[in-house]
Design a protein around this motif. Structure first.
Motif, PDB file in Angstrom:
ATOM      1  N   LYS A 190       0.813  -1.208   0.000  1.00 17.44           N
ATOM      2  CA  LYS A 190       0.000   0.000   0.000  1.00 17.44           C
ATOM      3  C   LYS A 190       0.849   1.262   0.000  1.00 17.44           C
ATOM      4  CE  LYS A 190      -4.217  -1.822   2.110  1.00 17.44           C
ATOM      5  NZ  LYS A 190      -5.214  -1.657   3.211  1.00 17.44           N
ATOM      6  N   TRP A 194       1.097   3.967  -3.002  1.00 20.28           N
ATOM      7  CA  TRP A 194       0.759   5.341  -2.604  1.00 20.28           C
ATOM      8  C   TRP A 194       1.836   6.315  -3.080  1.00 20.28           C
ATOM      9  CZ3 TRP A 194      -2.433   8.902  -1.359  1.00 20.28           C
ATOM     10  CH2 TRP A 194      -2.036  10.018  -0.632  1.00 20.28           C
ATOM     11  N   ALA A 197       1.259   7.006  -6.651  1.00 26.71           N
ATOM     12  CA  ALA A 197       0.073   7.828  -6.862  1.00 26.71           C
ATOM     13  C   ALA A 197       0.343   9.304  -6.567  1.00 26.71           C
ATOM     14  CB  ALA A 197      -1.079   7.329  -5.987  1.00 26.71           C
ATOM     15  N   THR A 317      -3.447  15.012  -7.195  1.00 29.64           N
ATOM     16  CA  THR A 317      -3.090  14.467  -5.881  1.00 29.64           C
ATOM     17  C   THR A 317      -4.233  14.522  -4.876  1.00 29.64           C
ATOM     18  OG1 THR A 317      -2.187  16.635  -5.277  1.00 29.64           O
ATOM     19  CG2 THR A 317      -0.660  15.005  -6.164  1.00 29.64           C
ATOM     20  N   SER A 320      -6.722  11.750  -5.213  1.00 34.95           N
ATOM     21  CA  SER A 320      -6.054  10.490  -4.885  1.00 34.95           C
ATOM     22  C   SER A 320      -5.894  10.333  -3.378  1.00 34.95           C
ATOM     23  CB  SER A 320      -4.684  10.438  -5.576  1.00 34.95           C
ATOM     24  OG  SER A 320      -4.825  10.527  -6.975  1.00 34.95           O
ATOM     25  N   TYR A 324      -7.473   7.367  -1.186  1.00 40.50           N
ATOM     26  CA  TYR A 324      -6.580   6.496  -0.419  1.00 40.50           C
ATOM     27  C   TYR A 324      -6.986   6.471   1.059  1.00 40.50           C
ATOM     28  CZ  TYR A 324      -2.276   4.309   1.197  1.00 40.50           C
ATOM     29  OH  TYR A 324      -1.372   3.447   1.762  1.00 40.50           O
ATOM     30  N   HIS A 343     -14.412   8.657  -7.446  1.00 41.24           N
ATOM     31  CA  HIS A 343     -13.502   8.013  -8.399  1.00 41.24           C
ATOM     32  C   HIS A 343     -14.114   7.979  -9.797  1.00 41.24           C
ATOM     33  CE1 HIS A 343     -10.561   5.268 -10.051  1.00 41.24           C
ATOM     34  NE2 HIS A 343     -11.499   4.368 -10.301  1.00 41.24           N
ATOM     35  N   PRO A 356      -3.075   8.585 -11.551  1.00 41.09           N
ATOM     36  CA  PRO A 356      -2.977   8.467 -10.093  1.00 41.09           C
ATOM     37  C   PRO A 356      -4.204   7.807  -9.475  1.00 41.09           C
ATOM     38  CG  PRO A 356      -3.270  10.766 -10.732  1.00 41.09           C
ATOM     39  CD  PRO A 356      -2.973  10.002 -11.972  1.00 41.09           C
ATOM     40  N   THR A 360      -4.038   4.502  -7.194  1.00 44.52           N
ATOM     41  CA  THR A 360      -4.582   4.545  -5.835  1.00 44.52           C
ATOM     42  C   THR A 360      -5.473   3.345  -5.566  1.00 44.52           C
ATOM     43  OG1 THR A 360      -4.505   6.955  -5.816  1.00 44.52           O
ATOM     44  CG2 THR A 360      -5.957   5.899  -4.223  1.00 44.52           C
TER      45      THR A 360
END
Length: 406
Positions: A190, A194, A197, A317, A320, A324, A343, A356, A360
């Motif tokens: 993860k 990350w 992303a 970002t 994302s 996340y 999303h 990204p 994610t």
């Protein structure tokens, strides 16, 4: 040599009797006029009318000119008296008598000199005929040739500018390599995904900066309209420009994919790589569309350079990070629904979110694979929305509305 009058008398052609006929004068009146002039001055010659002067306006009369030699100057008086008396009958609107000009004298002298020397082809002293128009005087440029030329101009301009080369190639590539190295050295899947992303939208956010600068500069210098005036179509301008920007934006993409293939982070399996490769190839198109549309909001490059880096980076970002946090920390079913709805919306409308966003959802291993695929499937929708708006803006630039600056 004498005075100018002596030159005209010695080398000139004579006097010019210039007449302007009334609009709609008949051919019979012209014949009578010619007979009148020739009856009084036997050696008079009618001067041919140039082809470009034959077409007259609807309210303009025909111009007729006769050359009268100096030797018969004694007959000019009776001719002018008769012409004055018959002016209405001959449908003559006005007339005048003028001596040969010095220019005609010099031309005649030059012609005589060339005749003696045997060089009769010098255009300086001989009348040059009117060139006939050619239907297709040059080979038309094809659309593909125009697109290639436009792309070549973009490549050369960018590569000559060291700052632009640094920002659009070197800096994004460094960020892509750093993201892969950080993901490879991460403790779990993860955190590694990350990292990808976060750093990938930063890299492509940098790519958008010089693209926006190019478009604004073109608008300020009217570069597009110059290209259109030179025969390049609007389609050729935009496709050639977009292709050049896409190729340059592909450099960090190739760097990112090469780094992943060389040493894949723990979270990227072969199944995920199959989805990541096409998204990485298409993502620069979204970046180019974003840059082109966003450039329409700014009048100067200086103002755009203050805002574009933050907007392009945050557009990739922030969504994302939201996804996340919502998926990685199990904040509840309602949060998960909101994240998935965001999303889908961002994949369809946010051009900086595609890559990204996919990474994610890959980072959260318990999510079904089709949620990652949503970014790829919705790319055509995003491209249609932003591409359509770009076409609308370009079409509006060809129209002028009262009271609105173009």
């Amino acid at each position: 040599v004498g005075t100018s009058r002596d030159l005209k008398m010695q080398f000139g052609l004579g006097y010019h009797l210039q007449l302007e006929m009334q609009p709609g004068a008949s051919e019979d009146s012209l014949k009578k006029l010619r007979h009148l002039v020739s009856d009084h001055v036997h050696s008079a010659q009618e001067k041919a009318v140039a082809e470009e002067d034959c077409t007259q306006a609807s309210d303009a009369g025909l111009a007729v000119t006769f050359t009268l030699p100096y030797e018969e100057i004694a007959k000019f008086g009776p001719l002018l008296s008769k012409l004055e008396a018959s002016e209405s009958a001959l449908q003559v609107k006005s007339y005048g008598l003028a001596m040969t000009s010095l220019e005609e004298v010099f031309m005649a002298l030059g012609q005589k000199a060339e005749e003696v020397a045997g060089e009769s082809q010098n255009a300086d002293f001989w009348e040059v005929g009117v060139e006939t128009a050619v239907a297709n005087y040059r080979e038309e440029c094809s659309e593909m040739r125009g697109m290639k030329a436009m792309a070549g101009v973009r490549f050369n301009a960018m590569l000559r500018d060291k700052k632009k080369t640094l920002s659009i190639i070197l800096a994004p590539c460094v960020l892509c390599v750093v993201s892969v190295v950080a993901a490879t050295n991460s403790e779990d899947d993860k955190s590694g995904m990350w990292t990808l992303a976060i750093y990938s939208p930063m890299a492509f956010g940098i790519v958008a900066i010089p693209i926006v600068s190019d478009i604004i500069t073109d608008r300020q210098t009217k570069a597009k309209y110059v290209c259109l005036a030179q025969g390049l179509s609007a389609k050729g301008y935009w496709i050639g420009t977009a292709f050049a920007h896409w190729c340059l934006a592909m450099v960090p993409v190739v760097t990112l994919l090469a780094a992943i293939i060389y040493k894949a982070p723990p979270g990227i399996t072969n199944e995920r790589l199959i989805l990541l490769v096409p998204m990485a190839v298409l993502y620069p198109i979204s970046v180019v569309l974003f840059a082109y549309n966003f450039s329409a909001l700014f009048e100067t490059v200086e103002l755009a350079m203050k805002i574009v880096p933050l907007v392009s980076m945050f557009a990739g970002t922030i969504p994302s990070i939201f996804a996340y946090i919502g998926l990685g920390f199990n904040l509840g079913k309602g949060w998960g629904i909101a994240v998935k709805a965001t999303h889908i919306t961002m994949s369809a409308l946010n051009p900086m979110y595609g890559l990204p966003g996919m990474v994610t959802f890959m980072a959260v291993g318990d999510q079904p694979w089709y949620w990652s695929l949503a970014s790829l499937l919705l790319f055509p929708v995003c491209a249609f929305v932003w591409g359509g708006n770009l076409v609308r803006l370009d079409f509006r630039s060809h129209r002028t509305e009262v009271g609105r600056d173009q």
